[in-house]
Design an enzyme around this catalytic site. Sequence first.
Site, PDB file in Angstrom:
ATOM      1  N   ASP A  98       0.858  -1.176   0.000  1.00 34.99           N
ATOM      2  CA  ASP A  98       0.000   0.000   0.000  1.00 34.99           C
ATOM      3  C   ASP A  98       0.902   1.236   0.000  1.00 34.99           C
ATOM      4  O   ASP A  98       1.853   1.308   0.779  1.00 34.99           O
ATOM      5  CB  ASP A  98      -0.868   0.001   1.267  1.00 34.99           C
ATOM      6  CG  ASP A  98      -2.301   0.381   0.984  1.00 34.99           C
ATOM      7  OD1 ASP A  98      -2.506   1.482   0.448  1.00 34.99           O
ATOM      8  OD2 ASP A  98      -3.205  -0.411   1.299  1.00 34.99           O
ATOM      9  N   ASP A 206      -3.115   4.758  -2.321  1.00 37.75           N
ATOM     10  CA  ASP A 206      -4.176   5.343  -1.511  1.00 37.75           C
ATOM     11  C   ASP A 206      -4.571   6.738  -2.011  1.00 37.75           C
ATOM     12  O   ASP A 206      -3.694   7.595  -2.199  1.00 37.75           O
ATOM     13  CB  ASP A 206      -3.635   5.455  -0.077  1.00 37.75           C
ATOM     14  CG  ASP A 206      -4.719   5.741   0.939  1.00 37.75           C
ATOM     15  OD1 ASP A 206      -5.516   4.840   1.198  1.00 37.75           O
ATOM     16  OD2 ASP A 206      -4.745   6.862   1.483  1.00 37.75           O
ATOM     17  N   GLU A 265      -6.238   4.120  -6.057  1.00 41.44           N
ATOM     18  CA  GLU A 265      -7.551   4.317  -5.433  1.00 41.44           C
ATOM     19  C   GLU A 265      -8.020   5.734  -5.753  1.00 41.44           C
ATOM     20  O   GLU A 265      -7.314   6.694  -5.467  1.00 41.44           O
ATOM     21  CB  GLU A 265      -7.448   4.128  -3.915  1.00 41.44           C
ATOM     22  CG  GLU A 265      -8.827   4.129  -3.260  1.00 41.44           C
ATOM     23  CD  GLU A 265      -8.831   4.601  -1.814  1.00 41.44           C
ATOM     24  OE1 GLU A 265      -9.767   4.246  -1.088  1.00 41.44           O
ATOM     25  OE2 GLU A 265      -7.924   5.358  -1.415  1.00 41.44           O
ATOM     26  N   HIS A 337     -11.111  -3.074   3.031  1.00 42.98           N
ATOM     27  CA  HIS A 337     -11.078  -2.724   4.450  1.00 42.98           C
ATOM     28  C   HIS A 337     -11.910  -1.487   4.778  1.00 42.98           C
ATOM     29  O   HIS A 337     -12.013  -1.128   5.944  1.00 42.98           O
ATOM     30  CB  HIS A 337      -9.620  -2.495   4.872  1.00 42.98           C
ATOM     31  CG  HIS A 337      -9.020  -1.318   4.159  1.00 42.98           C
ATOM     32  ND1 HIS A 337      -8.789  -1.315   2.794  1.00 42.98           N
ATOM     33  CD2 HIS A 337      -8.666  -0.102   4.598  1.00 42.98           C
ATOM     34  CE1 HIS A 337      -8.309  -0.141   2.456  1.00 42.98           C
ATOM     35  NE2 HIS A 337      -8.218   0.626   3.518  1.00 42.98           N
ATOM     36  N   ASP A 338     -12.466  -0.827   3.765  1.00 48.34           N
ATOM     37  CA  ASP A 338     -13.296   0.362   3.995  1.00 48.34           C
ATOM     38  C   ASP A 338     -14.780   0.097   3.770  1.00 48.34           C
ATOM     39  O   ASP A 338     -15.607   0.979   4.009  1.00 48.34           O
ATOM     40  CB  ASP A 338     -12.895   1.490   3.029  1.00 48.34           C
ATOM     41  CG  ASP A 338     -11.502   2.018   3.286  1.00 48.34           C
ATOM     42  OD1 ASP A 338     -11.036   1.957   4.430  1.00 48.34           O
ATOM     43  OD2 ASP A 338     -10.884   2.497   2.316  1.00 48.34           O
TER      44      ASP A 338
HETATM   45  C1  NOJ Z   1      -8.328   5.299   1.799  1.00 47.83           C
HETATM   46  C2  NOJ Z   1      -8.038   4.135   2.676  1.00 47.83           C
HETATM   47  O1  NOJ Z   1      -8.476   2.970   2.052  1.00 47.83           O
HETATM   48  C3  NOJ Z   1      -8.717   4.395   3.996  1.00 47.83           C
HETATM   49  O2  NOJ Z   1      -8.703   3.272   4.829  1.00 47.83           O
HETATM   50  C4  NOJ Z   1      -8.056   5.579   4.633  1.00 47.83           C
HETATM   51  O3  NOJ Z   1      -8.779   5.946   5.789  1.00 47.83           O
HETATM   52  C5  NOJ Z   1      -8.007   6.783   3.706  1.00 47.83           C
HETATM   53  N1  NOJ Z   1      -7.687   6.447   2.339  1.00 47.83           N
HETATM   54  C6  NOJ Z   1      -6.968   7.753   4.162  1.00 47.83           C
HETATM   55  O4  NOJ Z   1      -5.686   7.201   3.991  1.00 47.83           O
END
Ligand code: NOJ
Length: 561
Positions: A98, A206, A265, A337-338
Amino acid sequence: MAEPWWKTAVVYQIYPRSFADSDGDGIGDLPGVLSRLEHLSELGVDVIWLSPVYPSPWDDGGYDIRDYQDIDPIFGTLDDFDRLLAEVHRRGMKLIMDLVVNHTSDEHRWFAASRSAREDAKRDWYWWRPPRAGMAAGAPGAEPTNWQSFFSGPAWHLDEATGEYYLHLFSRRQPDLNWENPEVRQAVYATMRWWLDRGVDGYRMDVINMISKDPALPDGRALPGAPIAQGAEHFIGGPRLHEYLQEMHREVFAPYGERLLTVGEMPGVTVEEAQLFTDPRRGELDMVFQFEHVGLDQGASKWDLRPLDLRELKASLSRWQAGLADVGWNSLYWDNHDQPRVVSRFGDDTAYRVPSAKTLGTVLHLHHGTPYVYQGEEIGMTNSPFASIGEFRDIESVNHYAAAVAAGADPDDVLAALRAKGRDNARTPMQWDASPHAGFTTGTPWLPVNPNFVEVNAAAARADPDSVFHHYRRLIELRHTEPAVAYGSFTMLLPDDDRVYAFTRSYLGVELLVLANLSGVPAAVDLPGWDRAELVLGTHGTGGTGTLRPWESRILRRGAP
Ligand code: NOJ
């Protein structure tokens, strides 16, 4: 020209804190991952994406990094990492890291220097600004812009010592790096090469579409209750984003040739923009994560719950399939994970947990693009029954609850939204077996295990040929063996049907038909010409078209042998 290797690959995401604990401290670690590689080999995935394992004060689940070139002691050591990487490679898999470089932790030494004095050489590595003209530092509304943080409240924090504010699009412990400064970019590129030279095979990047901000930092258009933060038009897809990504590609990725995988992302990205980011001739990224399909079951914000209309999901995903059919490439995901667990979100995690998890997997994996499996998805893990706000750990949920309740919302309504959408749903420990704490740890898990682990666990799933696990294994195998899955053109059928998701994939005379009933009632399908087609994979062993049972799906094949 040969197709890139990742077009036939499937990626598996590990959130290390919750995957496997080797030393009984209740927190997953790298030796834990190493001890579970057999599970991934059996599943057949090609790539592991490791969520952050870097030293972190853990304000935002590891996405607040204190040091880009080390391993957090809770996870192990660099030697543990090297051993893991070697073993992943020995098993014929790859490993991507990541990359979290929109922001650092406030404990990163770069930020410590930057905040130390206005004159510090690294001051300009972050976004520092005086209070709004004519206002005193700290006065209500004196923030330099009206931008909102993704984790509630303003995106600026006043540093009392130097009397200026710094920008943080996420937590105030995640100051945003200033990519306008070439020293910042070179420092980031150096850390990236350091891991790639160690043998790492690429990056998941990210919120990479937020690294270029409009340097004038204008106020955002007021967007009451907008799904993305106010001000986003000035920091999502900013003016120099393509330039930065091309520079990174040239200076970091290109020398490693074709062996890498890069996925950015990109909240808020459109399909037209995604085509530019992933057009190989432009030298930017291999693929992006888009968010449209995971925003369909919400109103003004992610906490504003709304049922999914299947027709909207089909319309959205088919637009992405068409938009990246000839140029660029899709990444495909339900979970990470989100996100909440897809079987609880779009499936039925009670009566039809197994068939609905399988059918959602079938739909996703048969699209054109690279599928991502999030740990536990392959055994049909569900959302967790959080009883009270005290059981949530994630900063996003905790802050939202405080802000919403302070603004007068009914605490029970807020809790209901957190239960449905909170990120901790994805972060409960991986359920390995029916032993205490699901075999995740011998200690006390940092987040309680979902009580359904006695039934829902990897050992049970691997032992049962009809399980979600073996269905995912077959889907992954199909991508490896049937070229129409990786390369076939995509055609959506029955776009107005609100229960059946149906499409074809066609490649060199082979045609696949995917039929999926995404509902708990039988659904009749009338598609002539498929009755003699071969059943490649089904949830209920039934071929042909005809009526689909609740949550039944079938993959049919016709054409050349
Ligand atoms: C996206 C990540 O997937 C998330 O978990 C994170 O809180 C935010 N970006 C900030 O890094």
